[in-house]
Design a protein around this motif. Structure first.
Motif, PDB file in Angstrom:
ATOM      1  N   LEU A   1       1.065  -1.236   0.085  1.00 37.33           N
ATOM      2  CA  LEU A   1       0.045  -0.043   0.141  1.00 37.33           C
ATOM      3  C   LEU A   1       0.788   1.186  -0.145  1.00 37.33           C
ATOM      4  CD1 LEU A   1      -2.787  -0.897   2.529  1.00 37.33           C
ATOM      5  CD2 LEU A   1      -3.078  -0.960   0.036  1.00 37.33           C
ATOM      6  N   GLY A   2       1.999   1.196   0.064  1.00 34.28           N
ATOM      7  CA  GLY A   2       3.233   2.509   0.023  1.00 34.28           C
ATOM      8  C   GLY A   2       2.932   3.292   1.580  1.00 34.28           C
ATOM      9  N   ILE A   3       2.664   2.427   2.695  1.00 32.81           N
ATOM     10  CA  ILE A   3       2.665   3.202   3.923  1.00 32.81           C
ATOM     11  C   ILE A   3       3.502   2.445   5.026  1.00 32.81           C
ATOM     12  CG2 ILE A   3       0.263   3.941   3.539  1.00 32.81           C
ATOM     13  CD1 ILE A   3      -0.706   1.855   5.129  1.00 32.81           C
ATOM     14  N   THR A   4       3.702   3.101   6.042  1.00 38.77           N
ATOM     15  CA  THR A   4       4.342   2.068   7.038  1.00 38.77           C
ATOM     16  C   THR A   4       3.395   1.113   7.856  1.00 38.77           C
ATOM     17  OG1 THR A   4       3.700   3.592   8.876  1.00 38.77           O
ATOM     18  CG2 THR A   4       5.678   4.363   7.566  1.00 38.77           C
ATOM     19  N   ARG A   5       4.126   0.231   8.552  1.00 40.54           N
ATOM     20  CA  ARG A   5       3.432  -0.890   9.125  1.00 40.54           C
ATOM     21  C   ARG A   5       2.544  -0.335  10.275  1.00 40.54           C
ATOM     22  NH1 ARG A   5       3.099  -3.424  13.401  1.00 40.54           N
ATOM     23  NH2 ARG A   5       5.014  -2.454  14.489  1.00 40.54           N
ATOM     24  N   SER A   6       3.097   0.629  10.894  1.00 45.51           N
ATOM     25  CA  SER A   6       2.260   1.244  12.074  1.00 45.51           C
ATOM     26  C   SER A   6       1.364   1.851  11.449  1.00 45.51           C
ATOM     27  CB  SER A   6       3.234   2.194  12.746  1.00 45.51           C
ATOM     28  OG  SER A   6       3.327   3.329  12.024  1.00 45.51           O
ATOM     29  N   GLN A   7       1.196   2.500  10.188  1.00 47.20           N
ATOM     30  CA  GLN A   7      -0.020   2.993   9.620  1.00 47.20           C
ATOM     31  C   GLN A   7      -0.984   2.125   9.381  1.00 47.20           C
ATOM     32  OE1 GLN A   7       2.100   5.225   6.486  1.00 47.20           O
ATOM     33  NE2 GLN A   7       0.993   7.028   6.992  1.00 47.20           N
ATOM     34  N   TRP A   8      -0.458   0.877   8.817  1.00 50.34           N
ATOM     35  CA  TRP A   8      -1.507  -0.144   8.368  1.00 50.34           C
ATOM     36  C   TRP A   8      -2.108  -0.699   9.886  1.00 50.34           C
ATOM     37  CZ3 TRP A   8      -4.536  -2.058   5.457  1.00 50.34           C
ATOM     38  CH2 TRP A   8      -5.221  -3.378   5.338  1.00 50.34           C
ATOM     39  N   SER A   9      -1.384  -0.796  10.850  1.00 51.00           N
ATOM     40  CA  SER A   9      -1.849  -1.415  12.115  1.00 51.00           C
ATOM     41  C   SER A   9      -2.700  -0.658  12.384  1.00 51.00           C
ATOM     42  CB  SER A   9      -0.604  -1.493  13.037  1.00 51.00           C
ATOM     43  OG  SER A   9      -1.142  -2.082  14.204  1.00 51.00           O
ATOM     44  N   MET A  10      -2.796   0.818  12.811  1.00 52.71           N
ATOM     45  CA  MET A  10      -3.542   1.564  13.151  1.00 52.71           C
ATOM     46  C   MET A  10      -5.058   1.715  12.488  1.00 52.71           C
ATOM     47  SD  MET A  10      -0.896   4.896  14.388  1.00 52.71           S
ATOM     48  CE  MET A  10      -2.515   5.852  15.212  1.00 52.71           C
ATOM     49  N   PHE A  11      -4.697   1.717  10.794  1.00 55.66           N
ATOM     50  CA  PHE A  11      -5.910   1.655  10.083  1.00 55.66           C
ATOM     51  C   PHE A  11      -6.754   0.227  10.769  1.00 55.66           C
ATOM     52  CE2 PHE A  11      -7.818  -0.558   6.350  1.00 55.66           C
ATOM     53  CZ  PHE A  11      -8.752   0.431   6.263  1.00 55.66           C
ATOM     54  N   ALA A  12      -6.075  -0.894  10.596  1.00 57.16           N
ATOM     55  CA  ALA A  12      -6.687  -2.272  10.851  1.00 57.16           C
ATOM     56  C   ALA A  12      -7.643  -2.179  12.119  1.00 57.16           C
ATOM     57  CB  ALA A  12      -5.703  -3.099  10.887  1.00 57.16           C
ATOM     58  N   VAL A  13      -7.163  -1.410  13.239  1.00 63.09           N
ATOM     59  CA  VAL A  13      -7.888  -1.346  14.424  1.00 63.09           C
ATOM     60  C   VAL A  13      -8.721   0.022  14.361  1.00 63.09           C
ATOM     61  CG1 VAL A  13      -6.065  -2.444  16.012  1.00 63.09           C
ATOM     62  CG2 VAL A  13      -6.038  -0.056  15.838  1.00 63.09           C
ATOM     63  N   GLY A  14      -8.928   0.769  13.324  1.00 64.51           N
ATOM     64  CA  GLY A  14      -9.912   1.715  13.349  1.00 64.51           C
ATOM     65  C   GLY A  14      -9.440   2.965  13.617  1.00 64.51           C
ATOM     66  N   LYS A  15      -8.237   3.393  14.030  1.00 68.64           N
ATOM     67  CA  LYS A  15      -7.553   4.517  14.735  1.00 68.64           C
ATOM     68  C   LYS A  15      -7.131   5.553  13.657  1.00 68.64           C
ATOM     69  CE  LYS A  15      -6.372   2.688  18.939  1.00 68.64           C
ATOM     70  NZ  LYS A  15      -5.415   2.466  20.295  1.00 68.64           N
ATOM     71  N   ARG A  16      -7.212   5.112  12.642  1.00 67.84           N
ATOM     72  CA  ARG A  16      -6.439   5.964  11.152  1.00 67.84           C
ATOM     73  C   ARG A  16      -7.099   5.688   9.856  1.00 67.84           C
ATOM     74  NH1 ARG A  16      -0.471   7.946  11.028  1.00 67.84           N
ATOM     75  NH2 ARG A  16      -0.561   9.203   9.025  1.00 67.84           N
ATOM     76  N   LYS A  17      -7.159   6.654   9.062  1.00 74.39           N
ATOM     77  CA  LYS A  17      -7.631   6.470   7.736  1.00 74.39           C
ATOM     78  C   LYS A  17      -6.328   6.301   6.838  1.00 74.39           C
ATOM     79  CE  LYS A  17     -11.951   8.999   7.993  1.00 74.39           C
ATOM     80  NZ  LYS A  17     -12.833   9.645   7.409  1.00 74.39           N
ATOM     81  N   LEU A  18      -6.705   5.675   5.535  1.00 80.03           N
ATOM     82  CA  LEU A  18      -5.311   5.590   4.942  1.00 80.03           C
ATOM     83  C   LEU A  18      -5.373   6.458   3.924  1.00 80.03           C
ATOM     84  CD1 LEU A  18      -5.916   1.647   3.798  1.00 80.03           C
ATOM     85  CD2 LEU A  18      -4.162   2.511   5.496  1.00 80.03           C
ATOM     86  N   PRO A  19      -4.295   6.856   3.223  1.00 81.90           N
ATOM     87  CA  PRO A  19      -4.036   7.806   2.310  1.00 81.90           C
ATOM     88  C   PRO A  19      -4.973   7.316   1.030  1.00 81.90           C
ATOM     89  CG  PRO A  19      -1.948   7.377   3.027  1.00 81.90           C
ATOM     90  CD  PRO A  19      -2.996   6.454   3.669  1.00 81.90           C
ATOM     91  N   ILE A  20      -5.458   8.168  -0.175  1.00 84.11           N
ATOM     92  CA  ILE A  20      -6.285   7.975  -0.866  1.00 84.11           C
ATOM     93  C   ILE A  20      -5.774   6.767  -1.941  1.00 84.11           C
ATOM     94  CG2 ILE A  20      -7.446   8.767  -3.171  1.00 84.11           C
ATOM     95  CD1 ILE A  20      -8.071  11.435  -1.464  1.00 84.11           C
ATOM     96  N   GLY A  21      -4.626   7.090  -2.179  1.00 82.68           N
ATOM     97  CA  GLY A  21      -3.761   6.271  -3.166  1.00 82.68           C
ATOM     98  C   GLY A  21      -3.903   4.571  -2.469  1.00 82.68           C
ATOM     99  N   SER A  22      -3.670   4.805  -1.185  1.00 77.90           N
ATOM    100  CA  SER A  22      -3.415   3.410  -0.492  1.00 77.90           C
ATOM    101  C   SER A  22      -4.858   2.821  -0.463  1.00 77.90           C
ATOM    102  CB  SER A  22      -3.131   3.716   0.838  1.00 77.90           C
ATOM    103  OG  SER A  22      -1.640   3.887   0.718  1.00 77.90           O
ATOM    104  N   THR A  23      -5.844   3.871  -0.295  1.00 74.25           N
ATOM    105  CA  THR A  23      -7.365   3.259  -0.146  1.00 74.25           C
ATOM    106  C   THR A  23      -7.698   2.552  -1.535  1.00 74.25           C
ATOM    107  OG1 THR A  23      -7.821   5.016   1.424  1.00 74.25           O
ATOM    108  CG2 THR A  23      -9.770   3.795   0.317  1.00 74.25           C
ATOM    109  N   LYS A  24      -7.331   3.362  -2.711  1.00 76.01           N
ATOM    110  CA  LYS A  24      -7.440   2.878  -3.939  1.00 76.01           C
ATOM    111  C   LYS A  24      -7.074   1.260  -4.201  1.00 76.01           C
ATOM    112  CE  LYS A  24      -8.301   3.206  -8.567  1.00 76.01           C
ATOM    113  NZ  LYS A  24      -8.659   1.901  -8.905  1.00 76.01           N
TER     114      LYS A  24
END
Length: 164
Positions: free
Chosen positions: A10-33
């Motif tokens: 997705l082009g993000i850090t592991r911690s960004q993905w981890s926070m997204f997976a638990v609902g604490k953060r949204k993904l950048p638009i490119g990663s969401t796509k």
């Protein structure tokens, strides 16, 4: 995929993905796509076809391996059966030798040296061809037979791979 692999994809850090997976953060638009494209692909029928092809191929390989293993076991079974039969024969000969030595001992003109020589040979033969040894090979033969039955059941489809 691991969290690290997903983050790299997705082009993000592991911690960004981890926070997204638990609902604490949204993904950048490119990663969401990218994530959306991946999820759509996984829900597509192509995934099911790839999956069934994979398992079909895996099952064919397994059957080939099991048929080879079965042939090896059949050879081992025959060898072990010969060993068991040989031990039976030798042990029957030992019984005959014990009867012979008993007969020789009650004779008027017995040769004690001959008796001792025969008894020593009988004792060595008993050590080498013990009941314990016979039981070991009988058990080995039974285990081989059980494994052969199990493999035949898998090959013939009587057991499904999930039941292993």
């Amino acid at each position: 995929m691991t969290q690290e692999e997903m983050a790299i994809y997705l082009g993000i850090t592991r911690s960004q993905w981890s926070m997204f997976a638990v609902g604490k953060r949204k993904l950048p638009i490119g990663s969401t796509k990218k994530l959306n494209d991946l999820l759509q692909y996984l829900q597509n029928n192509n995934m099911l076809k790839d999956k069934s092809k994979f398992f079909e191929s895996e099952n064919k390989k397994l059957k080939i391996e099991l048929k080879r293993k079965l042939l090896d076991l059949e050879v081992l079974y025959i060898q072990t059966e010969k060993k068991v039969n040989g031990l039976y024969t030798i042990r029957q000969q030992i019984v005959t030798a014990l009867s012979t030595i008993a007969f020789l001992k009650i004779q008027e003109h017995n040769d004690s040296n001959l008796n001792k020589m025969i008894e020593m040979r009988i004792n060595k033969s008993l050590e080498k061809n013990s009941l314990d040894s016979l039981l070991y090979y009988q058990q080995k033969k039974q285990n081989i037979e059980n494994e052969m039955i199990f493999i035949k059941q898998i090959i013939n489809g009587e057991l499904k791979n999930g039941e292993l």
